[in-house]
Scaffold this active site. Sequence first.
Site, PDB file in Angstrom:
ATOM      1  N   LYS A 212       0.849  -1.203   0.000  1.00 21.80           N
ATOM      2  CA  LYS A 212       0.000   0.000   0.000  1.00 21.80           C
ATOM      3  C   LYS A 212       0.884   1.253   0.000  1.00 21.80           C
ATOM      4  O   LYS A 212       0.684   2.167  -0.778  1.00 21.80           O
ATOM      5  CB  LYS A 212      -0.929  -0.029   1.231  1.00 21.80           C
ATOM      6  N   GLU A 218      10.608  -4.772   4.253  1.00 22.02           N
ATOM      7  CA  GLU A 218      10.711  -6.186   3.862  1.00 22.02           C
ATOM      8  C   GLU A 218      10.363  -6.357   2.382  1.00 22.02           C
ATOM      9  O   GLU A 218      11.061  -7.058   1.629  1.00 22.02           O
ATOM     10  CB  GLU A 218       9.731  -7.053   4.670  1.00 22.02           C
ATOM     11  N   GLY A 274      -4.820  -1.700   5.032  1.00 22.97           N
ATOM     12  CA  GLY A 274      -3.962  -2.790   4.570  1.00 22.97           C
ATOM     13  C   GLY A 274      -4.554  -4.163   4.868  1.00 22.97           C
ATOM     14  O   GLY A 274      -4.635  -5.038   4.005  1.00 22.97           O
ATOM     15  N   ARG A 275      -4.998  -4.368   6.115  1.00 23.06           N
ATOM     16  CA  ARG A 275      -5.499  -5.705   6.488  1.00 23.06           C
ATOM     17  C   ARG A 275      -6.925  -5.945   6.009  1.00 23.06           C
ATOM     18  O   ARG A 275      -7.517  -6.981   6.313  1.00 23.06           O
ATOM     19  CB  ARG A 275      -5.356  -5.924   8.000  1.00 23.06           C
ATOM     20  N   GLU A 360      -4.105  -6.419  15.199  1.00 21.01           N
ATOM     21  CA  GLU A 360      -3.620  -5.125  14.701  1.00 21.01           C
ATOM     22  C   GLU A 360      -4.760  -4.105  14.721  1.00 21.01           C
ATOM     23  O   GLU A 360      -4.538  -2.916  14.884  1.00 21.01           O
ATOM     24  CB  GLU A 360      -3.032  -5.263  13.280  1.00 21.01           C
ATOM     25  N   HIS A 391      -3.466 -32.867  18.676  1.00 21.40           N
ATOM     26  CA  HIS A 391      -2.286 -33.590  19.163  1.00 21.40           C
ATOM     27  C   HIS A 391      -1.214 -32.622  19.653  1.00 21.40           C
ATOM     28  O   HIS A 391      -0.059 -32.995  19.810  1.00 21.40           O
ATOM     29  CB  HIS A 391      -1.739 -34.485  18.050  1.00 21.40           C
ATOM     30  N   LYS A 502       9.844  -0.566  13.669  1.00 23.47           N
ATOM     31  CA  LYS A 502      10.358  -0.306  12.315  1.00 23.47           C
ATOM     32  C   LYS A 502      11.449   0.758  12.370  1.00 23.47           C
ATOM     33  O   LYS A 502      12.506   0.621  11.758  1.00 23.47           O
ATOM     34  CB  LYS A 502       9.229   0.234  11.416  1.00 23.47           C
TER      35      LYS A 502
HETATM   36  O1  F6P Z   1       2.752  -3.960   9.868  1.00 23.23           O
HETATM   37  C1  F6P Z   1       2.167  -2.748   9.583  1.00 23.23           C
HETATM   38  C2  F6P Z   1       1.603  -2.657   8.206  1.00 23.23           C
HETATM   39  O2  F6P Z   1       1.465  -1.303   7.942  1.00 23.23           O
HETATM   40  C3  F6P Z   1       0.277  -3.389   8.021  1.00 23.23           C
HETATM   41  O3  F6P Z   1      -0.794  -2.722   8.542  1.00 23.23           O
HETATM   42  C4  F6P Z   1       0.267  -3.546   6.561  1.00 23.23           C
HETATM   43  O4  F6P Z   1      -0.680  -4.482   6.138  1.00 23.23           O
HETATM   44  C5  F6P Z   1       1.693  -3.989   6.300  1.00 23.23           C
HETATM   45  O5  F6P Z   1       2.456  -3.222   7.212  1.00 23.23           O
HETATM   46  C6  F6P Z   1       2.188  -3.799   4.901  1.00 23.23           C
HETATM   47  O6  F6P Z   1       2.150  -2.457   4.523  1.00 23.23           O
HETATM   48  P1  F6P Z   1       2.275  -2.044   3.004  1.00 23.23           P
HETATM   49  O7  F6P Z   1       1.113  -2.617   2.277  1.00 23.23           O
HETATM   50  O8  F6P Z   1       2.261  -0.547   3.002  1.00 23.23           O
HETATM   51  O9  F6P Z   1       3.559  -2.600   2.483  1.00 23.23           O
END
Ligand code: F6P
Length: 535
Positions: A212, A218, A274-275, A360, A391, A502
């Site tokens: 987003k 990452e 995002g979620r 979250e 189990h 972060k």
């Molecule tokens: O971990 C925080 C967060 O902002 C989430 O809410 C989001 O889904 C994820 O990182 C990825 O963010 P982006 O879509 O901006 O890469």
Amino acid sequence: MSDYQSRISPERLPAWQLLEGLASSVKDRNIIDLFNENPNRCSDFSIHHNELLLDFSKNLITDQAFSALVNLAEQSFINSHLEAMCNGEPINTTEHRAALHMALRGHKKDDFRHDGKPVHEQVERALQQMSAISEQVREGKWVGSTGKEITDVVHLGVGGSDLGPRMACQALRAYAHNKINIHFVSNADGAEILSTIKVLNPETTLVLIVSKSFGTQETMLNAQTALAWLGQLLGLENPQGSPHVIAITANRQEALRFGVDPSRILEFQEWVGGRYSLWSSVGLSVSICIGYENFKSMLEGAREMDIHYKTAPLKKNMPVIMALINIWYNNFLDTHTQAVIPYCERLTLLPSYLQQLEMESNGKSVSMDGEYVSYETSPIIWGQTGTDSQHAFFQLLHQGTHYVPVDFIGFINDSLSNENHHNFLLSNLLAQASALMTGTQEQNLPAYKYYKGNKPSNTLLLKELTPTNFGALIALYEHKVFVQGSIWNINSYDQWGVELGKNMTKKVLISNLSDDDSIDPSTKNLHNYIRENTK
Ligand code: F6P
């Protein structure tokens, strides 16, 4: 602006106070006795919606507590909060954003608006773009730089830009294209991206960079690794601008700066959290995997759940009831945990998905008014599929010291299984829920063999794991989360709690730790140890 912000602490609501009083007496009740007292409990405490059945009769909830919980929802104005969300008001007040994920699965007549303007056309355009791309890829018409058709799609994203599509592709694999493989890489752990690309042919690989913000560390790190691989093996100077790369983002500017071809940037709006973004172009990998028509069915199932949420009376409203039951345990019976056990291996990722969705969204301790709350918010969500989890941690569920409410989820039919297996699987679901509630009947057992029982659970039964039912299931949990956040008077749509870590990572990466007074001694020590032991 509606009265979204004129909210009061739930503790001051009469229903909350009544529930506090009821809790101490209900704690001593036995669920089985509640069935004996009300012969209609099974039907009174269950809700149908299309192909879903929620049976919540196996909960430690009396009729009186149930009415008080429904009153709590009423007194919390959850309906006006829902209205504010549907009207596109900036209910995510700390980021000044709307939360319009329902618009992504809406029809034109649903008339979702943002800043007073209808959003349907925008949504439809994005869907058309997804439909076109996914059909081209599926039909072998989307070709790479050497003219070869795509056989592998690598979806790079993390959190909300990963979990939903990853889970959907796995859950709906009965509908998957038989020649195109979808791979997901989210973790910064280089072993993942490197081992994924190692076995792929770059000529036939399509990389989706899904973020987003288009700035998540990452995802950008994994994207750089994948691009270097494409560039090197295909001899491309600008792999990010090649047909091997699509960007999916709400930050078009950043994707352009990154060098992605403008025609290969799929956008979604800031008002998609995002979620909550599985339904947007973030779901392109799902549409490629199961086909656009099936993707649309998933949206349709979610929309039908939206309509149920918006129109069903509170006491027959699935997401509202699930939210209230959870609040009952969390806030009145001091249970701060919730397990989710799907009896379907294709839903292995559901617990992780719900961990992000619920924790979250509602893992907050500051109210909408900016004050620290004096009551519990999100419980700890965890789980694993049955039968494997039986189990592992079921020992604790049956005989441990924690009292853990469970959501059991099962599918009545499974075209990928056979009668032998499926009967056994569903028997396990029913048996475990029953055993948790009834405990042992025999007398005179040694304590270690005794099961106290009286452990609560919901059972969600769906007719089959279809795209429509899957969409409905996920929308159900989305709404449950909003109802809870609404009652707890917190903002379910921001996530400030992930920022400090972060920022700290950036600091630890770039600074000379021995000279940086703001870094704690333990971290400096560990940093040195890592340096000394790095080969
Ligand atoms: O971990 C925080 C967060 O902002 C989430 O809410 C989001 O889904 C994820 O990182 C990825 O963010 P982006 O879509 O901006 O890469």
